[in-house]
Scaffold this motif. Structure first.
Motif, PDB file in Angstrom:
ATOM      1  N   ILE A 142      22.153  25.388  36.656  1.00 24.25           N
ATOM      2  CA  ILE A 142      22.405  27.061  36.401  1.00 24.25           C
ATOM      3  C   ILE A 142      20.727  27.633  35.655  1.00 24.25           C
ATOM      4  CG2 ILE A 142      23.657  28.218  34.062  1.00 24.25           C
ATOM      5  CD1 ILE A 142      25.309  25.027  33.782  1.00 24.25           C
ATOM      6  N   GLY A 143      19.998  26.838  34.326  1.00 23.17           N
ATOM      7  CA  GLY A 143      18.985  26.995  34.352  1.00 23.17           C
ATOM      8  C   GLY A 143      17.344  26.734  34.197  1.00 23.17           C
ATOM      9  N   ALA A 144      16.266  27.212  33.941  1.00 18.62           N
ATOM     10  CA  ALA A 144      15.478  26.138  33.446  1.00 18.62           C
ATOM     11  C   ALA A 144      14.648  27.567  32.604  1.00 18.62           C
ATOM     12  CB  ALA A 144      14.327  25.573  34.569  1.00 18.62           C
ATOM     13  N   LYS A 145      13.745  26.779  31.836  1.00 13.84           N
ATOM     14  CA  LYS A 145      13.225  27.313  30.767  1.00 13.84           C
ATOM     15  C   LYS A 145      11.600  26.541  30.832  1.00 13.84           C
ATOM     16  CE  LYS A 145      15.628  30.044  28.929  1.00 13.84           C
ATOM     17  NZ  LYS A 145      15.415  31.808  28.914  1.00 13.84           N
ATOM     18  N   ARG A 146      10.788  27.412  31.217  1.00 17.01           N
ATOM     19  CA  ARG A 146       9.019  26.347  31.188  1.00 17.01           C
ATOM     20  C   ARG A 146       8.813  26.000  30.019  1.00 17.01           C
ATOM     21  NH1 ARG A 146       5.270  30.537  35.174  1.00 17.01           N
ATOM     22  NH2 ARG A 146       7.269  29.736  36.696  1.00 17.01           N
ATOM     23  N   GLY A 147       8.473  24.599  30.186  1.00 15.68           N
ATOM     24  CA  GLY A 147       7.693  24.647  29.378  1.00 15.68           C
ATOM     25  C   GLY A 147       8.508  24.467  27.839  1.00 15.68           C
ATOM     26  N   GLU A 148       9.616  24.659  27.704  1.00 10.14           N
ATOM     27  CA  GLU A 148      10.719  24.348  26.721  1.00 10.14           C
ATOM     28  C   GLU A 148      11.064  23.167  26.460  1.00 10.14           C
ATOM     29  OE1 GLU A 148      14.757  26.601  25.075  1.00 10.14           O
ATOM     30  OE2 GLU A 148      13.301  27.819  25.482  1.00 10.14           O
TER      31      GLU A 148
ATOM     32  N   GLU B   8      12.367  31.676  42.667  1.00  7.49           N
ATOM     33  CA  GLU B   8      12.678  30.758  41.685  1.00  7.49           C
ATOM     34  C   GLU B   8      11.726  29.973  42.352  1.00  7.49           C
ATOM     35  OE1 GLU B   8      14.928  31.042  38.343  1.00  7.49           O
ATOM     36  OE2 GLU B   8      16.188  31.957  39.033  1.00  7.49           O
ATOM     37  N   ARG B   9      11.158  28.752  40.522  1.00  9.65           N
ATOM     38  CA  ARG B   9      10.361  27.885  41.451  1.00  9.65           C
ATOM     39  C   ARG B   9      11.365  26.830  41.471  1.00  9.65           C
ATOM     40  NH1 ARG B   9       8.360  24.916  36.720  1.00  9.65           N
ATOM     41  NH2 ARG B   9       8.201  25.896  35.156  1.00  9.65           N
ATOM     42  N   THR B  10      11.286  25.940  41.581  1.00  4.92           N
ATOM     43  CA  THR B  10      11.324  24.394  40.670  1.00  4.92           C
ATOM     44  C   THR B  10      11.056  23.528  39.313  1.00  4.92           C
ATOM     45  OG1 THR B  10      10.235  22.892  42.112  1.00  4.92           O
ATOM     46  CG2 THR B  10      11.889  23.824  43.331  1.00  4.92           C
ATOM     47  N   PRO B  11      12.070  22.834  39.025  1.00  6.01           N
ATOM     48  CA  PRO B  11      11.571  21.972  37.135  1.00  6.01           C
ATOM     49  C   PRO B  11      10.318  21.374  37.441  1.00  6.01           C
ATOM     50  CG  PRO B  11      13.979  22.684  37.364  1.00  6.01           C
ATOM     51  CD  PRO B  11      13.259  22.630  38.690  1.00  6.01           C
ATOM     52  N   LYS B  12       9.358  21.518  36.578  1.00  6.15           N
ATOM     53  CA  LYS B  12       8.557  20.824  36.443  1.00  6.15           C
ATOM     54  C   LYS B  12       8.948  20.116  35.125  1.00  6.15           C
ATOM     55  CE  LYS B  12       6.175  22.338  39.949  1.00  6.15           C
ATOM     56  NZ  LYS B  12       6.851  22.030  41.730  1.00  6.15           N
ATOM     57  N   ASP B  13       7.964  18.549  35.190  1.00  9.06           N
ATOM     58  CA  ASP B  13       8.125  17.632  33.453  1.00  9.06           C
ATOM     59  C   ASP B  13       8.089  18.914  32.688  1.00  9.06           C
ATOM     60  OD1 ASP B  13       8.643  15.957  35.462  1.00  9.06           O
ATOM     61  OD2 ASP B  13       7.339  14.892  34.879  1.00  9.06           O
ATOM     62  N   GLY B  14       8.582  18.582  31.733  1.00  6.68           N
ATOM     63  CA  GLY B  14       8.595  19.424  30.507  1.00  6.68           C
ATOM     64  C   GLY B  14       9.207  20.521  30.106  1.00  6.68           C
ATOM     65  N   ASP B  15       9.940  20.530  31.547  1.00 10.12           N
ATOM     66  CA  ASP B  15      10.834  22.338  31.234  1.00 10.12           C
ATOM     67  C   ASP B  15      12.131  21.577  31.045  1.00 10.12           C
ATOM     68  OD1 ASP B  15       8.482  23.201  32.463  1.00 10.12           O
ATOM     69  OD2 ASP B  15       9.458  23.283  34.723  1.00 10.12           O
ATOM     70  N   THR B  16      12.813  22.216  30.575  1.00 15.85           N
ATOM     71  CA  THR B  16      13.984  22.465  29.929  1.00 15.85           C
ATOM     72  C   THR B  16      14.764  22.865  30.382  1.00 15.85           C
ATOM     73  OG1 THR B  16      13.752  22.611  27.378  1.00 15.85           O
ATOM     74  CG2 THR B  16      15.503  23.213  28.132  1.00 15.85           C
ATOM     75  N   CYS B  17      15.782  22.334  30.728  1.00 15.98           N
ATOM     76  CA  CYS B  17      16.818  22.644  32.348  1.00 15.98           C
ATOM     77  C   CYS B  17      18.334  22.167  31.423  1.00 15.98           C
ATOM     78  CB  CYS B  17      16.923  21.431  32.876  1.00 15.98           C
ATOM     79  SG  CYS B  17      15.176  21.620  34.720  1.00 15.98           S
TER      80      CYS B  17
ATOM     81  N   PRO C  68      27.994  23.310  29.274  1.00 10.55           N
ATOM     82  CA  PRO C  68      26.140  22.753  29.921  1.00 10.55           C
ATOM     83  C   PRO C  68      25.394  21.448  29.493  1.00 10.55           C
ATOM     84  CG  PRO C  68      26.632  25.212  30.976  1.00 10.55           C
ATOM     85  CD  PRO C  68      27.711  24.195  29.966  1.00 10.55           C
ATOM     86  N   HIS C  69      24.999  20.463  29.905  1.00  9.49           N
ATOM     87  CA  HIS C  69      23.779  19.740  29.443  1.00  9.49           C
ATOM     88  C   HIS C  69      22.758  20.022  29.619  1.00  9.49           C
ATOM     89  CE1 HIS C  69      23.613  16.189  27.848  1.00  9.49           C
ATOM     90  NE2 HIS C  69      22.407  14.919  29.178  1.00  9.49           N
ATOM     91  N   GLN C  70      21.869  20.027  28.037  1.00  7.26           N
ATOM     92  CA  GLN C  70      20.450  20.951  28.687  1.00  7.26           C
ATOM     93  C   GLN C  70      19.822  19.137  28.692  1.00  7.26           C
ATOM     94  OE1 GLN C  70      18.079  21.616  24.448  1.00  7.26           O
ATOM     95  NE2 GLN C  70      19.008  23.781  25.397  1.00  7.26           N
ATOM     96  N   ILE C  71      18.658  19.513  29.692  1.00  5.14           N
ATOM     97  CA  ILE C  71      17.920  18.041  29.470  1.00  5.14           C
ATOM     98  C   ILE C  71      16.694  18.653  29.697  1.00  5.14           C
ATOM     99  CG2 ILE C  71      19.495  16.460  30.866  1.00  5.14           C
ATOM    100  CD1 ILE C  71      18.011  17.166  33.313  1.00  5.14           C
ATOM    101  N   VAL C  72      15.746  17.855  29.309  1.00  8.09           N
ATOM    102  CA  VAL C  72      14.156  18.039  29.209  1.00  8.09           C
ATOM    103  C   VAL C  72      13.748  17.136  30.242  1.00  8.09           C
ATOM    104  CG1 VAL C  72      11.981  18.197  28.018  1.00  8.09           C
ATOM    105  CG2 VAL C  72      13.903  18.814  26.391  1.00  8.09           C
ATOM    106  N   VAL C  73      12.846  17.510  31.290  1.00 10.93           N
ATOM    107  CA  VAL C  73      12.796  16.616  32.578  1.00 10.93           C
ATOM    108  C   VAL C  73      11.577  15.950  32.150  1.00 10.93           C
ATOM    109  CG1 VAL C  73      11.812  17.241  35.066  1.00 10.93           C
ATOM    110  CG2 VAL C  73      13.336  19.285  34.275  1.00 10.93           C
ATOM    111  N   GLY C  74      12.261  14.604  32.601  1.00 17.02           N
ATOM    112  CA  GLY C  74      10.627  13.292  32.255  1.00 17.02           C
ATOM    113  C   GLY C  74      10.804  13.099  30.841  1.00 17.02           C
ATOM    114  N   LYS C  75      11.673  13.611  29.738  1.00 12.36           N
ATOM    115  CA  LYS C  75      11.939  12.655  28.782  1.00 12.36           C
ATOM    116  C   LYS C  75      11.994  11.221  29.170  1.00 12.36           C
ATOM    117  CE  LYS C  75      13.280  14.038  24.271  1.00 12.36           C
ATOM    118  NZ  LYS C  75      14.507  13.971  23.089  1.00 12.36           N
ATOM    119  N   ALA C  76      11.241  10.876  28.369  1.00 19.74           N
ATOM    120  CA  ALA C  76      11.229   9.092  28.408  1.00 19.74           C
ATOM    121  C   ALA C  76      12.673   8.873  27.572  1.00 19.74           C
ATOM    122  CB  ALA C  76      10.138   8.373  27.790  1.00 19.74           C
ATOM    123  N   ILE C  77      13.752   8.215  28.314  1.00 16.07           N
ATOM    124  CA  ILE C  77      14.796   7.792  27.748  1.00 16.07           C
ATOM    125  C   ILE C  77      15.003   5.663  27.220  1.00 16.07           C
ATOM    126  CG2 ILE C  77      18.057   7.732  28.597  1.00 16.07           C
ATOM    127  CD1 ILE C  77      16.289  10.140  27.982  1.00 16.07           C
TER     128      ILE C  77
END
Length: 421
Positions: free
Chosen positions: A187-193, A84-93, A118-127
């Motif tokens: 744990i897991g990542a959803k591409r582009g979600e 599996e690939r590493t998560p990118k910006d915009g992926d939900t982890c 488990p916590h859910q984060i959207v990679v790159g989302k501004a805080i």
């Protein structure tokens, strides 16, 4: 030129030999972060703070730079899926993480494992800077960008990715310019979600819960237990406590009807993976939903037995037997019988070791082969002890037996006899 190079190489080797131990200590300190423990950890071992129940964790790699932010480095604690690939910006982890202040206090900043959510984060989302609770999310983004699903790793993260120069006043309270130590499991990542669970309707959440649990069941039956566990974790990530507290009636029944099997199935995965502490935790959470669930007691009993907690294991297994639907359950009865057999063998072995120590009429001991033998009551000259020495002889025989059990009888008694005339 060549002679000079050879001399330099020889000098370098000599210097290397003389400073090998000091460099090893430097590497050891750099490789093994310590928190809540002043003793030097073993190579590859990171020790949790004292209030954490799972003890030391073995790191399987040296500390390395992640290739992203120059201040972030990591150690791998468990390998992930290389496919599996590493998560990118915009992926939900979906992540589990514990975060502590990397300073003398070592105080906890955040933990998702304590709540088993488990916590859910959207990679790159501004805080927003005003959001004190999520100002550490950029640190999580940096961590997961250097991971693959299934991986668990230990990161050191600089202040600019967390609470900055100012720190945070409270919830959590963080001092200024504080580095963080972060134990992250991807744990897991959803591409582009990009839809977060907080924005989902109840029906959408339940649909996700069922989808992940069904996929987990398929993976478990196919023998991919680790991937199945990740699916059950993601299933539970949509059944957060804040949502459950708002439900009632049929909605609450449906949600609990999904939460219970997810905890039980995750417990079964951890048993197969020999993560027994985690299995105990998941069984306990299942019992929080259904306090009379026989499967939860049975699986927790098995995990506790594997951890050597025999009395607690027996109590769980007896409760499992009491709550089982039939008059008897062969699996539970086998586990109890096996536990009882182990205890009998252990008690018999202890009695064999100490037999005769406190009984003056029993002069039998156990030799190196485990066979009984009689201790000799005569001295080296073959003479019986005198009548006046009878009481003292008993004492000597007792200590002789004790020393024999401890393996010192021949040397100590011979030495003792040689000093008297």
């Amino acid at each position: 030129m060549g002679d000079s190079g050879a001399a330099d190489a020889a000098a370098s080797r000599a210097e290397s030999g003389s400073t090998a131990s000091s460099r090893a200590e430097v590497e050891r300190a750099r490789w093994n972060p310590r928190l809540g423990d002043d003793t030097a950890p073993l190579v590859g071992e990171w020790k949790y703070p004292l209030d954490k129940p799972h003890g030391p964790v073995m790191c399987t790699s040296r500390r390395v730079r992640t290739g992203g932010h120059p201040g972030v480095d990591k150690q791998i604690m468990r390998e992930g899926s290389a496919a599996e690939r590493t998560p990118k910006d915009g992926d939900t982890c979906f992540v589990h993480y514990d975060m502590w202040q990397l300073n003398a206090s070592g105080e906890e900043v955040w933990s998702t494992r304590r709540e088993s959510e488990p916590h859910q984060i959207v990679v790159g989302k501004a805080i927003p800077a005003s959001d004190g609770k999520r100002r550490h999310h950029p640190a999580l983004y940096e961590c997961v960008r250097a991971m693959v699903p299934g991986e668990r790793a230990l990161f050191r993260v600089p202040p600019e990715l967390c609470y900055g120069e100012a720190g945070n006043f409270s919830f959590p309270a963080v001092p200024p310019s504080c580095w963080m130590l972060v134990d992250v499991e991807l744990i897991g990542a959803k591409r582009g979600e990009t839809m977060e669970r907080a924005d989902m309707l109840y029906e959408e959440r339940i649909e996700r819960v069922k989808s992940h649990r069904t996929k987990g069941n398929e993976l478990f039956r196919g023998g991919d237990v680790a991937s199945a566990a990740r699916e059950y974790e993601m299933s539970l990530s949509f059944l957060t406590d804040d949502m459950m507290m708002q439900l009632f009636g049929a909605y609450l029944d449906e949600a609990e009807g999904e939460k219970l099997p997810a905890h039980l199935n995750l417990c079964a995965c951890y048993l197969k993976m020999e993560r027994h502490h985690d299995a105990v935790d998941q069984a306990g959470r299942a019992l929080g939903v259904d306090p009379t669930n026989a499967k939860a007691f049975y699986r927790r009993g098995k995990a506790r037995r594997a951890l050597g907690q025999d009395e607690a294991a027996r109590a769980d297994l007896l409760k499992a037997l009491g709550f089982s639907e039939g008059a008897s359950d062969p699996a539970i009865e086998r586990e109890l019988a096996s536990l009882d057999g182990e205890e009998r063998r252990s008690n018999h072995a202890r009695r064999g070791v100490w037999r005769g120590l406190f009984d003056p009429n029993d002069d039998t001991g156990v030799d190196a082969d485990g066979a009984k033998k009689r201790l000799d009551d005569v001295d080296e000259a073959g003479k019986k002890p005198k009548k006046g020495d009878e009481a003292g002889g008993r004492g000597k025989r007792f200590f002789g037996r004790l020393l024999e059990r401890l393996g010192f009888v021949s040397d100590v008694l011979t030495s003792d006899r040689g000093t008297h005339t």
